[in-house]
Design a protein around this motif. Structure first.
Motif, PDB file in Angstrom:
ATOM      1  N   ASN A 221       8.558 -22.292  33.858  1.00 63.68           N
ATOM      2  CA  ASN A 221       8.803 -23.076  35.069  1.00 63.68           C
ATOM      3  C   ASN A 221      10.156 -23.781  35.000  1.00 63.68           C
ATOM      4  N   VAL A 222      10.510 -24.294  33.824  1.00 67.89           N
ATOM      5  CA  VAL A 222      11.802 -24.951  33.652  1.00 67.89           C
ATOM      6  C   VAL A 222      12.939 -23.942  33.778  1.00 67.89           C
ATOM      7  N   LEU A 223      12.719 -22.738  33.282  1.00 69.69           N
ATOM      8  CA  LEU A 223      13.767 -21.714  33.265  1.00 69.69           C
ATOM      9  C   LEU A 223      14.135 -21.209  34.656  1.00 69.69           C
ATOM     10  N   GLU A 224      13.281 -21.432  35.625  1.00 67.83           N
ATOM     11  CA  GLU A 224      13.576 -20.939  36.973  1.00 67.83           C
ATOM     12  C   GLU A 224      14.879 -21.516  37.512  1.00 67.83           C
ATOM     13  N   GLN A 225      15.252 -22.715  37.067  1.00 66.02           N
ATOM     14  CA  GLN A 225      16.467 -23.361  37.556  1.00 66.02           C
ATOM     15  C   GLN A 225      17.617 -23.284  36.558  1.00 66.02           C
ATOM     16  N   GLU A 226      17.433 -22.527  35.474  1.00 56.98           N
ATOM     17  CA  GLU A 226      18.463 -22.436  34.436  1.00 56.98           C
ATOM     18  C   GLU A 226      19.229 -21.121  34.562  1.00 56.98           C
ATOM     19  N   THR A 227      20.510 -21.144  34.202  1.00 54.65           N
ATOM     20  CA  THR A 227      21.333 -19.933  34.235  1.00 54.65           C
ATOM     21  C   THR A 227      21.368 -19.312  32.849  1.00 54.65           C
ATOM     22  N   PHE A 228      20.892 -18.083  32.731  1.00 55.15           N
ATOM     23  CA  PHE A 228      20.901 -17.352  31.470  1.00 55.15           C
ATOM     24  C   PHE A 228      20.713 -15.874  31.768  1.00 55.15           C
ATOM     25  N   ASN A 229      20.783 -15.045  30.728  1.00 52.80           N
ATOM     26  CA  ASN A 229      20.715 -13.600  30.924  1.00 52.80           C
ATOM     27  C   ASN A 229      19.542 -12.927  30.225  1.00 52.80           C
ATOM     28  N   PHE A 230      19.138 -13.485  29.070  1.00 53.25           N
ATOM     29  CA  PHE A 230      18.089 -12.847  28.271  1.00 53.25           C
ATOM     30  C   PHE A 230      17.107 -13.894  27.772  1.00 53.25           C
ATOM     31  N   LEU A 231      15.863 -13.484  27.656  1.00 47.61           N
ATOM     32  CA  LEU A 231      14.801 -14.350  27.155  1.00 47.61           C
ATOM     33  C   LEU A 231      14.053 -13.611  26.062  1.00 47.61           C
ATOM     34  N   THR A 232      13.830 -14.277  24.942  1.00 50.72           N
ATOM     35  CA  THR A 232      13.029 -13.698  23.874  1.00 50.72           C
ATOM     36  C   THR A 232      12.023 -14.744  23.410  1.00 50.72           C
ATOM     37  N   LEU A 233      11.196 -14.398  22.439  1.00 54.13           N
ATOM     38  CA  LEU A 233      10.168 -15.307  21.934  1.00 54.13           C
ATOM     39  C   LEU A 233      10.351 -15.522  20.437  1.00 54.13           C
ATOM     40  N   ASP A 234       9.642 -16.485  19.898  1.00 51.77           N
ATOM     41  CA  ASP A 234       9.782 -16.837  18.479  1.00 51.77           C
ATOM     42  C   ASP A 234       8.717 -16.149  17.623  1.00 51.77           C
ATOM     43  N   GLY A 235       8.700 -14.829  17.684  1.00 50.23           N
ATOM     44  CA  GLY A 235       7.748 -14.063  16.881  1.00 50.23           C
ATOM     45  C   GLY A 235       6.355 -14.004  17.470  1.00 50.23           C
ATOM     46  N   VAL A 236       6.188 -14.451  18.696  1.00 52.54           N
ATOM     47  CA  VAL A 236       4.872 -14.478  19.332  1.00 52.54           C
ATOM     48  C   VAL A 236       4.409 -13.063  19.660  1.00 52.54           C
ATOM     49  N   THR A 237       3.185 -12.744  19.260  1.00 46.12           N
ATOM     50  CA  THR A 237       2.617 -11.431  19.554  1.00 46.12           C
ATOM     51  C   THR A 237       1.372 -11.534  20.424  1.00 46.12           C
ATOM     52  N   ASP A 238       1.008 -12.732  20.821  1.00 50.03           N
ATOM     53  CA  ASP A 238      -0.149 -12.945  21.680  1.00 50.03           C
ATOM     54  C   ASP A 238       0.034 -12.166  22.988  1.00 50.03           C
ATOM     55  N   ALA A 239      -0.897 -11.258  23.267  1.00 52.95           N
ATOM     56  CA  ALA A 239      -0.765 -10.385  24.436  1.00 52.95           C
ATOM     57  C   ALA A 239      -0.740 -11.167  25.737  1.00 52.95           C
ATOM     58  N   SER A 240      -1.503 -12.251  25.820  1.00 48.78           N
ATOM     59  CA  SER A 240      -1.544 -13.019  27.062  1.00 48.78           C
ATOM     60  C   SER A 240      -0.212 -13.702  27.331  1.00 48.78           C
ATOM     61  N   ILE A 241       0.429 -14.206  26.271  1.00 50.18           N
ATOM     62  CA  ILE A 241       1.742 -14.837  26.445  1.00 50.18           C
ATOM     63  C   ILE A 241       2.775 -13.798  26.837  1.00 50.18           C
ATOM     64  N   GLN A 242       2.774 -12.661  26.149  1.00 44.77           N
ATOM     65  CA  GLN A 242       3.741 -11.616  26.481  1.00 44.77           C
ATOM     66  C   GLN A 242       3.549 -11.107  27.906  1.00 44.77           C
ATOM     67  N   THR A 243       2.317 -10.956  28.329  1.00 41.91           N
ATOM     68  CA  THR A 243       2.041 -10.505  29.694  1.00 41.91           C
ATOM     69  C   THR A 243       2.546 -11.516  30.710  1.00 41.91           C
ATOM     70  N   SER A 244       2.331 -12.805  30.432  1.00 43.87           N
ATOM     71  CA  SER A 244       2.804 -13.852  31.336  1.00 43.87           C
ATOM     72  C   SER A 244       4.325 -13.830  31.434  1.00 43.87           C
ATOM     73  N   VAL A 245       4.993 -13.679  30.289  1.00 46.11           N
ATOM     74  CA  VAL A 245       6.457 -13.629  30.275  1.00 46.11           C
ATOM     75  C   VAL A 245       6.955 -12.420  31.061  1.00 46.11           C
ATOM     76  N   ALA A 246       6.348 -11.259  30.818  1.00 47.76           N
ATOM     77  CA  ALA A 246       6.771 -10.045  31.514  1.00 47.76           C
ATOM     78  C   ALA A 246       6.567 -10.179  33.023  1.00 47.76           C
ATOM     79  N   SER A 247       5.432 -10.691  33.429  1.00 47.97           N
ATOM     80  CA  SER A 247       5.156 -10.851  34.864  1.00 47.97           C
ATOM     81  C   SER A 247       6.150 -11.808  35.500  1.00 47.97           C
ATOM     82  N   TRP A 248       6.466 -12.875  34.777  1.00 46.68           N
ATOM     83  CA  TRP A 248       7.420 -13.856  35.296  1.00 46.68           C
ATOM     84  C   TRP A 248       8.802 -13.242  35.447  1.00 46.68           C
ATOM     85  N   VAL A 249       9.250 -12.497  34.439  1.00 49.42           N
ATOM     86  CA  VAL A 249      10.568 -11.864  34.496  1.00 49.42           C
ATOM     87  C   VAL A 249      10.638 -10.877  35.658  1.00 49.42           C
TER      88      VAL A 249
END
Length: 491
Positions: A221-249
């Motif tokens: 939600n915070v990133l919606e107003q931020e300028t950047f090009n790439f997003l990654t995670l800190d070693g997270v493999t939780d499928a629900s988190i990855q799915t949420s990130v992918a859907s958001w992107v």
């Protein structure tokens, strides 16, 4: 400003530049700053819920005071991996639960009454390692000193004559701690101090244990107003988190924020008997040009990292490249991969390439990227195989971002929607494309920009609204040489 894709049956209502990228109608770009990576992490120090800028590996020690991960922290491993990739800038985002707390120490006067509370600048366990020594100066009468240590290392020395002076001096240089009255009605005018020797701070909590998927979503939600090009995670493999990130992107890309996410799997996913099937299935679950799935872990300095942990490196690698470069066969400093996918025709490596898996391979000399591809497997309408290439998507994203900014700064709300105004807009777009052609991003002589004759001109079949302009773009995006076919004729 508004932007993104548009459909003639559902035209956007907000002012903005809306652009559809089609295989037969690609656009142009001027190269800009495409190298910012957002990296979330868990740490024992640093700003929570906000961004910390880092540019090189030495910044990690300067910001966090340590280069070791412990008790669930992920900052060093994650940020170092990203730095090794070589991005232009990292926006670090510290995650923490509501349990996060600052370590504190209360100083007392000669009558043993609480006077001033020192608090670590940030929440976290690091503050529990702070120690304070308060004593009279050996050289200046009436002057006291407060020495702040981290374990046995002297961090700061503060000099003052009153309690108020102590507070003012500490807060003037708040690199490590801040100072405040012990209570709202505490009188700070006195100068009687109770000496302390190596008094320990306590109560610091990093808020790591309670970090959940909700904290990652809050970051989005915070990133919606931020300028950047790439997003990654800190070693997270939780499928629900990855799915949420992918859907958001994917949703952000539809609405004009052209970003990519890079993720990976666990050590078990990377090295088990079902490694190939698991990794391919993960790519199939994403199946989008804005998502990159790393399929194998690496070994560096005798330490193994799973693919989720090496995803920040991939983000940094892409972010650090020029628009004319590709990650295909990009050499790395890794020593080996955690699983060597078999090569050759109809091999595991070929399955990776055809099923959207970003793979590292060991060629007997070095570890390098097999091919710079995203997870797009099934082409959607008006897409071709160029949409599977990271370089092509970066080019399209850059075009979209640059043109949105140019339109906002110079055209939207500033020029009349008449023939002369539209010609000025078309001319600016062509100048962008000329720059791209000169830089090798698009093929010279293949590009054009013009008002869509369906909506503008004598033969128009649809009448646009007075505030609408429809453009047509044509160009051939360049690629790098990846396959060389040759015949050897022996005479």
């Amino acid at each position: 400003m508004a932007g993104g894709e548009w459909e003639i049956t559902d035209l956007p209502k907000l002012p903005g530049l809306y652009m559809n990228f089609k295989a037969a109608a690609l656009a142009a770009v001027t190269t800009g700053d495409r190298g910012t990576v957002v990296v979330p992490y868990k740490a024992h120090w640093g700003k929570i819920g906000g961004f910390t800028e880092l540019y090189r590996e030495t910044d990690i020690l300067n910001v966090f005071g340590s280069i070791e991960d412990s008790n669930g922290s992920t900052f060093y491993k994650t940020l170092r991996m990203c730095c090794l990739g070589g991005p232009k800038k990292i926006l670090g985002y510290r995650l923490a639960s509501s349990a996060a707390a600052k370590a504190t120490l209360t100083l007392k006067d000669a009558e043993n009454a609480d006077k001033v509370t020192l608090s670590a600048k940030y929440e976290g366990e690091r503050g529990n390692g702070f120690r304070a020594t308060l004593a009279a100066s050996l050289t200046d009468e009436g002057v006291y000193t407060l020495k702040l240590y981290e374990d046995t290392t002297l961090l700061k020395t503060y000099s003052f004559t009153t309690w108020q002076g102590l507070v003012d001096t500490v807060n003037a240089d708040n690199s490590y701690v801040t100072a405040a009255k012990a209570a709202a009605n505490t009188d700070l005018s006195g100068n009687t101090f109770k000496p302390t020797t190596s008094a320990a701070f306590s109560g610091g909590n990093s808020g790591i244990t309670g970090v959940t998927a909700a904290d990652y979503i809050a970051m989005l939600n915070v990133l919606e107003q931020e300028t950047f090009n790439f997003l990654t995670l800190d070693g997270v493999t939780d499928a629900s988190i990855q799915t949420s990130v992918a859907s958001w992107v994917i949703n952000m890309r539809k609405n004009g924020k052209k970003i990519m996410a890079i993720m990976g799997g666990s050590a078990a996913d990377d090295t088990g008997d079902e490694a190939v099937a698991n990794t391919i299935a993960r790519s199939a679950g994403f199946n989008h040009e804005g998502i990159i799935n790393v399929g194998v872990g690496v070994v560096l300095d005798d330490v193994s990292y799973c693919s989720a942990e090496v995803a920040p490196y991939v983000a940094g690698l892409i972010a650090g490249q020029k628009m004319t470069e590709s990650t295909t066969y990009a050499a790395t400093s890794f020593d080996d991969v955690t699983r060597r996918w078999r090569g050759g025709r109809s091999s595991e490596q070929e399955k990776a390439v055809t099923n959207g898996v970003f793979l590292f391979i060991y060629d007997g000399r070095i570890v390098k990227v097999l091919q710079g591809i995203n997870t797009l497997i099934t082409l959607r309408q008006k897409q071709n195989n160029a949409f599977k290439k990271i370089r092509s998507i970066r080019t399209m994203d850059a075009i979209d971002s640059d043109m949105q900014k140019t339109a906002e700064d110079n055209y939207i709300g500033k020029i009349n929607n008449i023939v002369e105004g539209r010609e000025a807009l078309v001319g600016a777009c062509k100048q962008y494309m000329e720059v791209c052609a000169q830089g090798g991003i698009i093929e010279k002589g293949t590009y054009d920009v013009y008002c869509d004759p369906t909506y503008h001109g004598a033969n128009a079949t649809i009448t646009p609204e007075p505030d609408q302009v429809f453009l047509k773009w044509e160009a051939q995006i360049t690629d790098v040489v990846e396959k060389i076919f040759s015949d050897f004729v022996c005479k």
